[in-house]
Design a protein around this motif. Structure first.
Motif, mmCIF file in Angstrom:
data_model
loop_
_atom_site.group_PDB
_atom_site.id
_atom_site.type_symbol
_atom_site.label_atom_id
_atom_site.label_comp_id
_atom_site.label_asym_id
_atom_site.label_seq_id
_atom_site.Cartn_x
_atom_site.Cartn_y
_atom_site.Cartn_z
ATOM 1 N N TYR A 37 0.841 -1.201 0.000
ATOM 2 C CA TYR A 37 0.000 0.000 0.000
ATOM 3 C C TYR A 37 0.877 1.252 0.000
ATOM 4 O O TYR A 37 1.702 1.437 0.888
ATOM 5 C CB TYR A 37 -0.938 -0.010 1.209
ATOM 6 N N ARG A 38 0.656 2.078 -1.023
ATOM 7 C CA ARG A 38 1.463 3.282 -1.220
ATOM 8 C C ARG A 38 0.586 4.437 -1.698
ATOM 9 O O ARG A 38 -0.568 4.234 -2.070
ATOM 10 C CB ARG A 38 2.562 3.032 -2.254
ATOM 11 N N ILE A 39 1.192 5.607 -1.736
ATOM 12 C CA ILE A 39 0.535 6.801 -2.287
ATOM 13 C C ILE A 39 1.018 6.990 -3.717
ATOM 14 O O ILE A 39 2.158 7.388 -3.949
ATOM 15 C CB ILE A 39 0.863 8.051 -1.453
ATOM 16 N N GLY A 40 0.143 6.680 -4.681
ATOM 17 C CA GLY A 40 0.531 6.863 -6.073
ATOM 18 C C GLY A 40 0.635 8.327 -6.439
ATOM 19 O O GLY A 40 1.610 8.776 -7.034
ATOM 20 N N PHE A 41 -0.378 9.112 -6.080
ATOM 21 C CA PHE A 41 -0.351 10.558 -6.305
ATOM 22 C C PHE A 41 -1.342 11.202 -5.348
ATOM 23 O O PHE A 41 -2.458 10.723 -5.180
ATOM 24 C CB PHE A 41 -0.718 10.909 -7.747
ATOM 25 N N ALA A 42 -0.932 12.284 -4.720
ATOM 26 C CA ALA A 42 -1.785 13.015 -3.789
ATOM 27 C C ALA A 42 -1.748 14.495 -4.145
ATOM 28 O O ALA A 42 -0.685 15.117 -4.085
ATOM 29 C CB ALA A 42 -1.324 12.793 -2.349
ATOM 30 N N ASN A 66 3.765 0.015 -7.433
ATOM 31 C CA ASN A 66 4.742 -0.889 -6.830
ATOM 32 C C ASN A 66 5.861 -1.262 -7.802
ATOM 33 O O ASN A 66 7.020 -1.423 -7.399
ATOM 34 C CB ASN A 66 4.038 -2.139 -6.307
ATOM 35 N N TYR A 67 5.537 -1.419 -9.074
ATOM 36 C CA TYR A 67 6.590 -1.697 -10.058
ATOM 37 C C TYR A 67 7.547 -0.506 -10.192
ATOM 38 O O TYR A 67 8.764 -0.689 -10.295
ATOM 39 C CB TYR A 67 5.968 -2.000 -11.419
ATOM 40 N N ILE A 68 7.013 0.712 -10.236
ATOM 41 C CA ILE A 68 7.877 1.896 -10.316
ATOM 42 C C ILE A 68 8.797 1.955 -9.106
ATOM 43 O O ILE A 68 10.006 2.223 -9.228
ATOM 44 C CB ILE A 68 7.033 3.176 -10.426
ATOM 45 N N ALA A 69 8.242 1.711 -7.922
ATOM 46 C CA ALA A 69 9.061 1.711 -6.710
ATOM 47 C C ALA A 69 10.156 0.651 -6.789
ATOM 48 O O ALA A 69 11.320 0.911 -6.467
ATOM 49 C CB ALA A 69 8.179 1.469 -5.484
ATOM 50 N N ALA A 70 9.791 -0.542 -7.239
ATOM 51 C CA ALA A 70 10.765 -1.636 -7.307
ATOM 52 C C ALA A 70 11.909 -1.310 -8.260
ATOM 53 O O ALA A 70 13.080 -1.589 -7.962
ATOM 54 C CB ALA A 70 10.065 -2.923 -7.740
ATOM 55 N N ASP A 129 8.124 -4.912 -2.986
ATOM 56 C CA ASP A 129 7.219 -4.155 -3.858
ATOM 57 C C ASP A 129 6.894 -4.939 -5.124
ATOM 58 O O ASP A 129 5.760 -4.927 -5.603
ATOM 59 C CB ASP A 129 7.846 -2.799 -4.223
ATOM 60 N N TRP A 130 7.892 -5.607 -5.689
ATOM 61 C CA TRP A 130 7.684 -6.409 -6.901
ATOM 62 C C TRP A 130 6.669 -7.515 -6.641
ATOM 63 O O TRP A 130 5.775 -7.755 -7.450
ATOM 64 C CB TRP A 130 9.020 -6.978 -7.353
ATOM 65 N N ARG A 131 6.795 -8.189 -5.503
ATOM 66 C CA ARG A 131 5.847 -9.258 -5.172
ATOM 67 C C ARG A 131 4.427 -8.716 -5.050
ATOM 68 O O ARG A 131 3.465 -9.336 -5.516
ATOM 69 C CB ARG A 131 6.253 -9.949 -3.867
ATOM 70 N N HIS A 132 4.295 -7.547 -4.435
ATOM 71 C CA HIS A 132 2.961 -6.982 -4.256
ATOM 72 C C HIS A 132 2.383 -6.437 -5.565
ATOM 73 O O HIS A 132 1.160 -6.365 -5.717
ATOM 74 C CB HIS A 132 2.984 -5.907 -3.179
ATOM 75 N N ALA A 133 3.230 -6.077 -6.500
ATOM 76 C CA ALA A 133 2.737 -5.673 -7.820
ATOM 77 C C ALA A 133 2.047 -6.843 -8.508
ATOM 78 O O ALA A 133 1.074 -6.667 -9.244
ATOM 79 C CB ALA A 133 3.888 -5.152 -8.683
ATOM 80 N N ILE A 134 2.544 -8.044 -8.267
ATOM 81 C CA ILE A 134 1.998 -9.238 -8.909
ATOM 82 C C ILE A 134 0.806 -9.786 -8.140
ATOM 83 O O ILE A 134 -0.208 -10.181 -8.733
ATOM 84 C CB ILE A 134 3.095 -10.318 -9.021
ATOM 85 N N ASP A 135 0.884 -9.788 -6.827
ATOM 86 C CA ASP A 135 -0.149 -10.429 -6.002
ATOM 87 C C ASP A 135 -0.887 -9.404 -5.153
ATOM 88 O O ASP A 135 -1.006 -9.550 -3.938
ATOM 89 C CB ASP A 135 0.480 -11.483 -5.090
#
Length: 238
Positions: free
Chosen positions: A110-115, A142-146, A174-180
């Motif tokens: 869980y992240r802030i994509g844009f605020a 999550n992919y961008i972060a990874a 982050d990569w794992r959470h992008a997928i699942d």
């Protein structure tokens, strides 16, 4: 040779002027201490990184892409070895953004994509100008972060090994959470706030290949090949 160096310096100075949560001389003090990322009953003060160029907004997408670009350029300058001062300045600014990527995140992807934000708040928690944004589980974010964290590991591993190791651990998570994520594995039928399928596949490929370079694990190249098929299938070839 070096014709672009002046432009790079000016760009980095512009980013410095856009720093959030930092006392920028002649511009503002430490700002937005009453701006929160939230996830259920948890919250994080989310100042840091850089304000968006048009207002005071902030988010992982812009900050993450900027961090990636700075570390990629730092890697090139390091290989060239002809401008150590610019290299040091690039890494310093990239680390400012990296700190935000590592700090403003919750368990489970869980992240802030844009605020969005458009006012200078009083910095006092509990007054009427406090702002908050709920974190989301977004595979694009999550992919961008990874990708940004993985390249940070590569650039920093010999000079700041502890920070580099933290960046790599976070990148793999982050990569794992992008997928699942909560929507199921990389759901292509995405809400409007997520990237379109080709964009999502593209950043997924980048993150996967950066993690393969960092770890040598085949799981990352296998995912890159899988996502590459989405890119190819999206092209008009008739």
């Amino acid at each position: 040779e070096g014709v672009w160096h002046g432009t790079i310096w000016k760009t980095l100075n512009f980013f410095f002027g856009q720093r959030c949560g930092f006392a920028v001389p002649g511009s503002h003090g430490v700002d937005h201490r009453d701006w929160f990322a939230t996830h259920g009953d948890q919250r994080i003060v989310m100042n840091g990184g850089w304000h968006d160029a048009g207002d005071l907004s902030q988010g992982l997408i812009n900050t993450g892409e900027a961090v990636y670009a700075m570390f990629a350029l730092a890697e090139t300058l390091h290989d060239q070895g002809d401008d150590p001062e610019l290299l040091a300045r690039l890494i310093n600014e990239a680390k400012w953004g990296l700190d935000w990527l590592l700090r403003v995140r919750f368990d489970g992807g869980y992240r802030i994509g844009f605020a969005s934000h458009n006012l200078w708040t009083d910095g006092i928690i509990g007054t009427q100008d406090d702002r908050s944004r709920e974190a989301l589980n977004n595979p694009n974010v999550n992919y961008i972060a990874a990708a940004a964290e993985a390249i940070a590991h590569r650039v920093l591993k010999d000079v700041e090994p502890q920070l580099a190791e933290r960046a790599l651990r976070t990148a793999e998570d982050d990569w794992r959470h992008a997928i699942d994520g909560v929507e199921g594995p990389e759901t292509w039928s995405t809400p409007a706030y997520m990237a379109m399928p080709v964009e999502l596949a593209g950043i997924g490929i980048l993150a996967s290949l950066e993690l393969y370079e960092a770890t040598g694990r085949d799981i990352y190249t296998e995912k890159a090949v899988e996502l590459a098929k989405t890119i190819v299938d999206s092209q008009e070839r008739s």
